[in-house]
Design a protein around this motif. Sequence first.
Motif, PDB file in Angstrom:
ATOM      1  N   MET A  94       0.851  -1.184   0.000  1.00 30.89           N
ATOM      2  CA  MET A  94       0.000   0.000   0.000  1.00 30.89           C
ATOM      3  C   MET A  94       0.891   1.240   0.000  1.00 30.89           C
ATOM      4  N   ALA A  95       0.393   2.311  -0.546  1.00 26.67           N
ATOM      5  CA  ALA A  95       1.227   3.511  -0.657  1.00 26.67           C
ATOM      6  C   ALA A  95       0.485   4.730  -0.126  1.00 26.67           C
ATOM      7  N   HIS A  96       1.248   5.662   0.406  1.00 26.23           N
ATOM      8  CA  HIS A  96       0.683   6.967   0.729  1.00 26.23           C
ATOM      9  C   HIS A  96       1.165   7.943  -0.339  1.00 26.23           C
ATOM     10  N   VAL A  97       0.276   8.792  -0.782  1.00 26.73           N
ATOM     11  CA  VAL A  97       0.583   9.681  -1.913  1.00 26.73           C
ATOM     12  C   VAL A  97       0.350  11.137  -1.508  1.00 26.73           C
ATOM     13  N   TRP A  98       1.299  11.982  -1.873  1.00 29.49           N
ATOM     14  CA  TRP A  98       1.122  13.430  -1.732  1.00 29.49           C
ATOM     15  C   TRP A  98       1.264  14.015  -3.131  1.00 29.49           C
ATOM     16  N   SER A  99       0.403  14.902  -3.493  1.00 33.91           N
ATOM     17  CA  SER A  99       0.555  15.466  -4.838  1.00 33.91           C
ATOM     18  C   SER A  99       0.172  16.944  -4.878  1.00 33.91           C
ATOM     19  N   ASP A 100       0.837  17.638  -5.754  1.00 31.35           N
ATOM     20  CA  ASP A 100       0.527  19.045  -6.020  1.00 31.35           C
ATOM     21  C   ASP A 100       0.349  19.184  -7.522  1.00 31.35           C
ATOM     22  N   MET A 101      -0.735  19.799  -7.925  1.00 32.22           N
ATOM     23  CA  MET A 101      -0.932  20.038  -9.349  1.00 32.22           C
ATOM     24  C   MET A 101      -1.081  21.531  -9.577  1.00 32.22           C
ATOM     25  N   THR A 102      -0.246  22.061 -10.445  1.00 34.41           N
ATOM     26  CA  THR A 102      -0.270  23.500 -10.718  1.00 34.41           C
ATOM     27  C   THR A 102      -0.634  23.732 -12.173  1.00 34.41           C
ATOM     28  N   MET A 103      -1.672  24.524 -12.384  1.00 32.56           N
ATOM     29  CA  MET A 103      -2.033  24.915 -13.750  1.00 32.56           C
ATOM     30  C   MET A 103      -1.865  26.421 -13.882  1.00 32.56           C
ATOM     31  N   SER A 104      -1.279  26.835 -14.974  1.00 27.63           N
ATOM     32  CA  SER A 104      -1.072  28.273 -15.153  1.00 27.63           C
ATOM     33  C   SER A 104      -1.133  28.629 -16.638  1.00 27.63           C
ATOM     34  N   GLY A 105      -1.382  29.904 -16.883  1.00 31.52           N
ATOM     35  CA  GLY A 105      -1.374  30.418 -18.255  1.00 31.52           C
ATOM     36  C   GLY A 105      -2.597  30.048 -19.070  1.00 31.52           C
ATOM     37  N   SER A 106      -3.601  29.477 -18.429  1.00 31.46           N
ATOM     38  CA  SER A 106      -4.785  29.090 -19.192  1.00 31.46           C
ATOM     39  C   SER A 106      -5.662  30.311 -19.466  1.00 31.46           C
ATOM     40  N   SER A 107      -6.305  30.312 -20.637  1.00 33.21           N
ATOM     41  CA  SER A 107      -7.213  31.411 -20.952  1.00 33.21           C
ATOM     42  C   SER A 107      -8.519  31.284 -20.159  1.00 33.21           C
ATOM     43  N   MET A 108      -8.664  30.158 -19.494  1.00 34.93           N
ATOM     44  CA  MET A 108      -9.813  29.987 -18.593  1.00 34.93           C
ATOM     45  C   MET A 108      -9.301  30.195 -17.163  1.00 34.93           C
ATOM     46  N   PRO A 109      -9.420  31.408 -16.646  1.00 36.81           N
ATOM     47  CA  PRO A 109      -8.790  31.751 -15.364  1.00 36.81           C
ATOM     48  C   PRO A 109      -9.153  30.799 -14.229  1.00 36.81           C
ATOM     49  N   MET A 110     -10.355  30.250 -14.275  1.00 43.36           N
ATOM     50  CA  MET A 110     -10.777  29.351 -13.204  1.00 43.36           C
ATOM     51  C   MET A 110      -9.906  28.086 -13.136  1.00 43.36           C
ATOM     52  N   MET A 111      -9.282  27.758 -14.273  1.00 45.66           N
ATOM     53  CA  MET A 111      -8.459  26.544 -14.314  1.00 45.66           C
ATOM     54  C   MET A 111      -7.091  26.763 -13.668  1.00 45.66           C
ATOM     55  N   ASN A 112      -6.655  28.014 -13.602  1.00 50.86           N
ATOM     56  CA  ASN A 112      -5.322  28.279 -13.080  1.00 50.86           C
ATOM     57  C   ASN A 112      -5.305  28.156 -11.556  1.00 50.86           C
ATOM     58  N   GLY A 113      -4.144  27.751 -11.048  1.00 53.23           N
ATOM     59  CA  GLY A 113      -4.011  27.638  -9.598  1.00 53.23           C
ATOM     60  C   GLY A 113      -3.370  26.321  -9.210  1.00 53.23           C
ATOM     61  N   LYS A 114      -3.249  26.154  -7.909  1.00 56.35           N
ATOM     62  CA  LYS A 114      -2.573  24.960  -7.396  1.00 56.35           C
ATOM     63  C   LYS A 114      -3.549  24.129  -6.582  1.00 56.35           C
ATOM     64  N   THR A 115      -3.536  22.826  -6.814  1.00 53.31           N
ATOM     65  CA  THR A 115      -4.390  21.914  -6.059  1.00 53.31           C
ATOM     66  C   THR A 115      -3.513  20.874  -5.397  1.00 53.31           C
ATOM     67  N   SER A 116      -3.679  20.689  -4.111  1.00 54.49           N
ATOM     68  CA  SER A 116      -2.890  19.680  -3.393  1.00 54.49           C
ATOM     69  C   SER A 116      -3.815  18.621  -2.832  1.00 54.49           C
ATOM     70  N   SER A 117      -3.326  17.423  -2.797  1.00 55.29           N
ATOM     71  CA  SER A 117      -4.113  16.359  -2.163  1.00 55.29           C
ATOM     72  C   SER A 117      -3.175  15.278  -1.650  1.00 55.29           C
ATOM     73  N   SER A 118      -3.664  14.499  -0.736  1.00 50.19           N
ATOM     74  CA  SER A 118      -2.867  13.390  -0.212  1.00 50.19           C
ATOM     75  C   SER A 118      -3.804  12.303   0.292  1.00 50.19           C
ATOM     76  N   GLY A 119      -3.271  11.129   0.390  1.00 51.07           N
ATOM     77  CA  GLY A 119      -4.091  10.023   0.879  1.00 51.07           C
ATOM     78  C   GLY A 119      -3.450   8.694   0.544  1.00 51.07           C
ATOM     79  N   PHE A 120      -4.155   7.620   0.900  1.00 48.19           N
ATOM     80  CA  PHE A 120      -3.635   6.285   0.640  1.00 48.19           C
ATOM     81  C   PHE A 120      -4.046   5.795  -0.743  1.00 48.19           C
ATOM     82  N   GLY A 121      -3.147   5.068  -1.365  1.00 52.63           N
ATOM     83  CA  GLY A 121      -3.485   4.404  -2.618  1.00 52.63           C
ATOM     84  C   GLY A 121      -4.190   3.084  -2.307  1.00 52.63           C
ATOM     85  N   ASP A 122      -4.466   2.317  -3.331  1.00 50.87           N
ATOM     86  CA  ASP A 122      -5.188   1.053  -3.152  1.00 50.87           C
ATOM     87  C   ASP A 122      -4.291  -0.027  -2.543  1.00 50.87           C
TER      88      ASP A 122
END
Lengths: 300, 111
Positions: A94-122
């Motif tokens: 089993m694994a524990h996962v931490w992730s950060d996803m960053t979107m930038s430069g999109s013409s759809m401003p709502m899409m830009n920004g950073k999303t972080s999440s963490s938790g256990f995998g299967d």
Amino acid sequence: MKAYKNKRRMISLALVALIMTALFAPTIANAGGISIDAGLTPAVNRIMVRSQMRILERYSESMMGGGTMKMEMRILPVMVAYGVRSDLTVMARMAHVWSDMTMSGSSMPMMNGKTSSSGFGDLLLLAKYRMVRINKPGYTLGIAPTLALELPTGSDGIGSDSYDLRGGVFFSGRHKSWAMDLDLSYINNGTALANDNEINPGDEYGIDIALARQFGLGSNAMLAIAPVLEASYKKTTPDIINDVDVMDTGESVTTLAPGLKLTYGSLIFEGLVRFPVSQEQEGMQTEHKTMFLFGFRLMN
Amino acid sequence: MMKNKRLFSTTILIGLLIGMIAGCGSGRQSFDELVTPDSEIRVYEIFGMDCPGCHGGVENLIGKVEGVLASKANWEKGTLQVLIADGSNVTDEIIFEAIKKANFTPGKRLK
């Protein structure tokens, strides 16, 4: 106006969540590392514990709205193996996962920004059977088929929503201080879906080859160092919904990974750098970047 | 639902860690500590070991044989030293069987 903005935000977040879910499961499953020396089954009653830290990144310059997307992940898998019989090994991972996803430069401003999440995998349960083991002066050969089931026990957004069946076969050869391992694997993702989700995740095919040379250090045969070179090919077929391929899913990637393994008695430290040498993604998806892996293995 | 998953995952992880600790917690005396000038030490050829990590598997199984005090494997030489208790009746066949259970192949008895 406010309701319209909220709706757009909800759609954007849903899109981001969908992308993350689609990317996480295969990334966790594929990140094997120095794990393909497992073709030789351990002794009966032997327990092995193994853990690694995998640091990886995926990147795309052409996401929705013309923006860029970077995904950084740290994955900490823990695996326990037990020799039930001399010819049968069972494992749980089993694994524990931490992730950060960053979107930038999109013409759809709502899409830009950073999303972080963490938790256990299967949770992965695996059985390995020693079909062939030949030990002769100067060389050793081993063939061990495996059967595994991944259960959808992971955290929401990190684990998958399906029971996934895996099959594979390890071939291992040793000649004096040289070691060669080959692993052929197939993952039937979405063998059984755990909820009403109608998306059937794509299957995975993998070939891993590792070559290593063991150098004994010191006079008491307790210490050894082994440079390792791994090559891997993974193909993930597109997800399917209503018998139609889902856009922006499916990929193939070939990687090379030089590394080093240090063994002191029953404790092994290992590290490698895995970089893609060729890759192809369907539609708009992030590309694999370099992955760093370091970890340990402990045997009783 | 999310809480249940987290609890399940945490339980599994703790179980794995306990397994790890249990696996490492043997307080046996080492081969060298047990050897005396009068000890009977046998040496066997053994095939299939490829790194120091192989030692533990075969040493554990040989150590469970009644009449064996300790053992010491050497992957580079391809040998296994076995320390026999005084007055015990350990046959080579019993040692060979234990070596096979470790997924190695016994060769000749060298000493």
